[in-house]
Scaffold this motif. Structure first.
Motif, PDB file in Angstrom:
ATOM      1  N   VAL A 196     -12.536  37.472 105.435  1.00 48.30           N
ATOM      2  CA  VAL A 196     -12.197  37.988 106.762  1.00 48.30           C
ATOM      3  C   VAL A 196     -13.222  37.497 107.767  1.00 48.30           C
ATOM      4  O   VAL A 196     -14.359  37.187 107.411  1.00 48.30           O
ATOM      5  CB  VAL A 196     -12.135  39.528 106.745  1.00 48.30           C
ATOM      6  N   PRO A 197     -12.845  37.431 109.047  1.00 43.18           N
ATOM      7  CA  PRO A 197     -13.801  36.999 110.073  1.00 43.18           C
ATOM      8  C   PRO A 197     -14.799  38.121 110.397  1.00 43.18           C
ATOM      9  O   PRO A 197     -14.573  39.289 110.069  1.00 43.18           O
ATOM     10  CB  PRO A 197     -12.907  36.694 111.274  1.00 43.18           C
ATOM     11  N   ALA A 198     -15.877  37.769 111.069  1.00 47.11           N
ATOM     12  CA  ALA A 198     -16.944  38.722 111.399  1.00 47.11           C
ATOM     13  C   ALA A 198     -16.437  39.925 112.184  1.00 47.11           C
ATOM     14  O   ALA A 198     -16.894  41.048 111.969  1.00 47.11           O
ATOM     15  CB  ALA A 198     -18.059  38.010 112.160  1.00 47.11           C
ATOM     16  N   ASP A 199     -15.467  39.720 113.091  1.00 49.74           N
ATOM     17  CA  ASP A 199     -15.006  40.850 113.904  1.00 49.74           C
ATOM     18  C   ASP A 199     -14.245  41.906 113.094  1.00 49.74           C
ATOM     19  O   ASP A 199     -14.036  43.016 113.566  1.00 49.74           O
ATOM     20  CB  ASP A 199     -14.177  40.377 115.096  1.00 49.74           C
ATOM     21  N   GLN A 213     -17.980  49.501 112.115  1.00 49.36           N
ATOM     22  CA  GLN A 213     -18.224  50.030 110.777  1.00 49.36           C
ATOM     23  C   GLN A 213     -19.696  50.366 110.514  1.00 49.36           C
ATOM     24  O   GLN A 213     -20.094  50.555 109.366  1.00 49.36           O
ATOM     25  CB  GLN A 213     -17.716  49.040 109.727  1.00 49.36           C
ATOM     26  N   GLY A 214     -20.503  50.420 111.573  1.00 50.75           N
ATOM     27  CA  GLY A 214     -21.894  50.823 111.415  1.00 50.75           C
ATOM     28  C   GLY A 214     -22.793  49.752 110.840  1.00 50.75           C
ATOM     29  O   GLY A 214     -23.831  50.067 110.255  1.00 50.75           O
ATOM     30  N   LEU A 215     -22.413  48.506 110.991  1.00 53.00           N
ATOM     31  CA  LEU A 215     -23.186  47.395 110.443  1.00 53.00           C
ATOM     32  C   LEU A 215     -23.850  46.594 111.549  1.00 53.00           C
ATOM     33  O   LEU A 215     -23.265  46.376 112.613  1.00 53.00           O
ATOM     34  CB  LEU A 215     -22.280  46.462 109.633  1.00 53.00           C
ATOM     35  N   SER A 216     -25.050  46.122 111.280  1.00 52.42           N
ATOM     36  CA  SER A 216     -25.729  45.248 112.229  1.00 52.42           C
ATOM     37  C   SER A 216     -25.171  43.830 112.077  1.00 52.42           C
ATOM     38  O   SER A 216     -24.530  43.506 111.069  1.00 52.42           O
ATOM     39  CB  SER A 216     -27.238  45.234 111.952  1.00 52.42           C
ATOM     40  N   ALA A 217     -25.454  42.994 113.057  1.00 55.54           N
ATOM     41  CA  ALA A 217     -25.015  41.591 112.984  1.00 55.54           C
ATOM     42  C   ALA A 217     -25.628  40.913 111.755  1.00 55.54           C
ATOM     43  O   ALA A 217     -24.974  40.104 111.086  1.00 55.54           O
ATOM     44  CB  ALA A 217     -25.409  40.849 114.258  1.00 55.54           C
ATOM     45  N   GLN A 218     -26.864  41.270 111.423  1.00 54.36           N
ATOM     46  CA  GLN A 218     -27.527  40.700 110.254  1.00 54.36           C
ATOM     47  C   GLN A 218     -26.817  41.133 108.960  1.00 54.36           C
ATOM     48  O   GLN A 218     -26.636  40.329 108.044  1.00 54.36           O
ATOM     49  CB  GLN A 218     -28.993  41.131 110.225  1.00 54.36           C
ATOM     50  N   GLN A 219     -26.402  42.382 108.874  1.00 54.37           N
ATOM     51  CA  GLN A 219     -25.685  42.863 107.690  1.00 54.37           C
ATOM     52  C   GLN A 219     -24.338  42.164 107.544  1.00 54.37           C
ATOM     53  O   GLN A 219     -23.955  41.774 106.446  1.00 54.37           O
ATOM     54  CB  GLN A 219     -25.525  44.381 107.750  1.00 54.37           C
ATOM     55  N   ARG A 274     -24.874  38.709 106.280  1.00 49.34           N
ATOM     56  CA  ARG A 274     -25.187  38.724 104.839  1.00 49.34           C
ATOM     57  C   ARG A 274     -23.915  38.888 104.012  1.00 49.34           C
ATOM     58  O   ARG A 274     -23.721  38.193 103.015  1.00 49.34           O
ATOM     59  CB  ARG A 274     -26.165  39.855 104.542  1.00 49.34           C
ATOM     60  N   ILE A 275     -23.052  39.803 104.424  1.00 47.25           N
ATOM     61  CA  ILE A 275     -21.789  40.000 103.703  1.00 47.25           C
ATOM     62  C   ILE A 275     -20.990  38.698 103.694  1.00 47.25           C
ATOM     63  O   ILE A 275     -20.511  38.251 102.648  1.00 47.25           O
ATOM     64  CB  ILE A 275     -20.961  41.143 104.324  1.00 47.25           C
ATOM     65  N   LEU A 276     -20.834  38.090 104.859  1.00 46.07           N
ATOM     66  CA  LEU A 276     -20.033  36.872 104.975  1.00 46.07           C
ATOM     67  C   LEU A 276     -20.635  35.710 104.186  1.00 46.07           C
ATOM     68  O   LEU A 276     -19.903  34.929 103.578  1.00 46.07           O
ATOM     69  CB  LEU A 276     -19.848  36.495 106.438  1.00 46.07           C
ATOM     70  N   ALA A 277     -21.954  35.623 104.174  1.00 44.14           N
ATOM     71  CA  ALA A 277     -22.618  34.521 103.475  1.00 44.14           C
ATOM     72  C   ALA A 277     -22.441  34.602 101.959  1.00 44.14           C
ATOM     73  O   ALA A 277     -22.470  33.581 101.277  1.00 44.14           O
ATOM     74  CB  ALA A 277     -24.101  34.500 103.824  1.00 44.14           C
ATOM     75  N   HIS A 278     -22.246  35.792 101.443  1.00 47.91           N
ATOM     76  CA  HIS A 278     -22.177  35.970  99.991  1.00 47.91           C
ATOM     77  C   HIS A 278     -20.796  36.398  99.498  1.00 47.91           C
ATOM     78  O   HIS A 278     -20.635  36.710  98.317  1.00 47.91           O
ATOM     79  CB  HIS A 278     -23.234  36.974  99.540  1.00 47.91           C
ATOM     80  N   SER A 279     -19.817  36.413 100.374  1.00 48.68           N
ATOM     81  CA  SER A 279     -18.466  36.822  99.993  1.00 48.68           C
ATOM     82  C   SER A 279     -17.702  35.685  99.338  1.00 48.68           C
ATOM     83  O   SER A 279     -17.981  34.506  99.598  1.00 48.68           O
ATOM     84  CB  SER A 279     -17.688  37.301 101.227  1.00 48.68           C
TER      85      SER A 279
END
Length: 152
Positions: A47-50, A55-61, A64-69
Motif C-alpha cells: 500500500v502507499p504511504a498515505d 493511524q498514530g504513526l510518524s513519517a519515520q515509522q 520503516r513499515i514500507l521499507a520492510h514490507s
C-alpha cells in the motif's frame, strides 16, 4: 492445533469464520480487493504511504513499515477458513486499536460474549507494534501470564 494453544491474541485483526473467507463480512464481499489480488498474480500488493494516515504513526515509522514490507499472499484472504471447533471456546484476547475503529466487528463482538474471550483497547491505530510497542508487549505478557495462571 487448538488443544496445544494456551491463549491466542488477535491484534486488531479479522477472525476466521468456518467456511468463510477474509472478505466474508465485507459489504461488497471484498470484490475490489479480490480483483487487485487477481491482477497482481495472487498477491495483495504493498500500500502507499498515505494508507497509514490517521493511524498514530510518524513519517519515520511509516517509512520503516514500507521499507520492510512484502506483498501479502492473496490465497490467505480468498480461500475459505476451515475450523475444527468453535472459535469462542478458544481462550483469546482481542486487541482493539481505537484509531482504526472504536467498535469490534460483528463476528468479534459475538466472540467477546464468551467467558473465554477478553477485550483490550489501545488508543492507537492498526499498527501498535510500531506506534506503541511497549504497551503492546505488556498486553502480550499479560495474556501469556493469564494463560499460565491455574484456574480454580
Amino acid at each position: 492445533m487448538g488443544a496445544r494453544l494456551a491463549r491466542v491474541v488477535f491484534v486488531d485483526s479479522s477472525v476466521p469464520v468456518d467456511g468463510g473467507t477474509f472478505f466474508a463480512g465485507w459489504p461488497d464481499g471484498g470484490a475490489e480487493l479480490q480483483a487487485v489480488i487477481a491482477e497482481n498474480g495472487g498477491w495483495w500488493p504493498l500500500v502507499p504511504a498515505d494508507y497509514f494516515d490517521g493511524q498514530g504513526l510518524s513519517a519515520q515509522q511509516v517509512a520503516r513499515i514500507l521499507a520492510h514490507s512484502t506483498p501479502h499472499p492473496g490465497a490467505t484472504l480468498v480461500e475459505p477458513a476451515v475450523l475444527t471447533g468453535p472459535l469462542g471456546e478458544l481462550p483469546a484476547t482481542y486487541v482493539l486499536c481505537l484509531l482504526a475503529g472504536d467498535e469490534p466487528g460483528d463476528t468479534v463482538a459475538e466472540l467477546l460474549t464468551s467467558d473465554r474471550w477478553r477485550l483490550v483497547e489501545m488508543p492507537t491505530g492498526h499498527w501498535p507494534m510500531f506506534s506503541q510497542p511497549r504497551e503492546l508487549a505488556q498486553i502480550l505478557l499479560d495474556a501469556a501470564s493469564e494463560s499460565t495462571t491455574p484456574t480454580v
